[in-house]
Design an enzyme around this catalytic site. Structure first.
Site, mmCIF file in Angstrom:
data_model
loop_
_atom_site.group_PDB
_atom_site.id
_atom_site.type_symbol
_atom_site.label_atom_id
_atom_site.label_comp_id
_atom_site.label_asym_id
_atom_site.label_seq_id
_atom_site.Cartn_x
_atom_site.Cartn_y
_atom_site.Cartn_z
ATOM 1 N N SER A 143 31.186 -11.384 -38.358
ATOM 2 C CA SER A 143 31.032 -10.362 -39.392
ATOM 3 C C SER A 143 31.780 -10.804 -40.641
ATOM 4 O O SER A 143 32.820 -11.475 -40.545
ATOM 5 C CB SER A 143 31.600 -9.020 -38.919
ATOM 6 N N TYR A 157 38.580 -4.095 -36.040
ATOM 7 C CA TYR A 157 37.249 -4.697 -35.894
ATOM 8 C C TYR A 157 37.219 -6.054 -36.593
ATOM 9 O O TYR A 157 36.709 -7.037 -36.048
ATOM 10 C CB TYR A 157 36.192 -3.767 -36.489
#
Length: 249
Positions: A143, A157
């Site tokens: 990501s 995250y």
């Protein structure tokens, strides 16, 4: 022989777009899901109605037993695994770190990091020529958060995806002489359900759009194109590489 692609967390978003695209290009596809059987089965039925081959298998990618079972089911069904798309992941509800529920942090690390490492481990056990396999490709899904850090949203995250970048680099070197390529796609802001379903922040997409140099949100199909390229023979000399698909952000 037609290649087999296993996609973890494949019933929605980038995983589903990858399944559709892979099937349209001749792959036999396994779609893994954890809870939404209906979505996974509907996706596979759509693929089959278009002439492709797809099966849906349940499994929690935070649990080693489920991961091992998923690989066994795939091999029993299709005889081999050529590409593993290590896609399953969650974010947890957006917040500052000091306000985050510890269970949310633990769950995110369990699936995004520990689970992804277990999936890669299982893939190598089956693919590596050292283990009697015929080689293959592992495509990890990282990501843009891994570099941006996601302050005020979900730094846990971001940290979990930073680990995926390290996994890609190290494992690629470890198995480079064993017929296995390990690569990663790093999506930026993408039009999927995760923003509302997982983060609880439906307005996040439009809030971030102005900070994207291309001034638009990516499509799941654009991420799938990158995944399919890296999995293909056209990328045969690419390993240990992270391909950023983020509109310049």
């Amino acid at each position: 022989m037609t290649k087999v692609m296993l996609i973890t967390g494949g019933s929605r978003g980038i995983g589903a777009a990858t399944a559709r695209m892979a099937a349209s290009r001749g792959y036999r596809v396994v779609v893994n899901y954890v809870a939404d059987r209906a979505a996974a089965e509907a996706l596979c039925e759509d693929i089959r109605s278009d002439g492709g081959m797809a099966l849906a298998f349940q499994g929690d990618m935070a649990k080693l037993d489920d991961i091992e079972r998923l690989f066994r089911q795939t091999i029993l069904s299709f005889g081999a695994i050529d590409v593993v798309v290590n896609n399953a992941g969650i974010t947890g509800k957006s917040s500052r770190l000091d306000q985050a529920d510890p269970q949310v942090i633990a769950d995110t690390i369990a699936i995004n990091t520990t689970g992804a490492i277990y999936v890669a481990r299982e893939a190598v056990k089956h693919m590596s020529t050292r283990n009697g396999g015929k080689g293959g490709v592992i495509v990890n899904i990282s990501s843009a958060a891994a570099l941006l850090g996601s302050p005020g949203e979900y730094v846990w995250y971001a940290a979990s995806k930073g680990a995926i970048d390290s996994l890609t680099t190290g494992l690629a070197k470890e198995v480079a002489m064993e017929g296995v390529r390990v690569v990663s796609v790093t999506p930026g802001m993408t039009e999927t359900e995760i923003h509302e379903r997982s983060t609880g922040d439906a307005a996040r997409v439009e809030r971030i759009r102005p900070g994207i140099p291309m001034q638009r949100i990516g499509k799941a199909e654009e991420m799938a194109e990158a995944i399919l390229f890296l999995a293909s023979d056209a990328a045969s000399y690419i390993t240990g590489t992270t391909l950023r698909v983020a509109g310049g952000r």
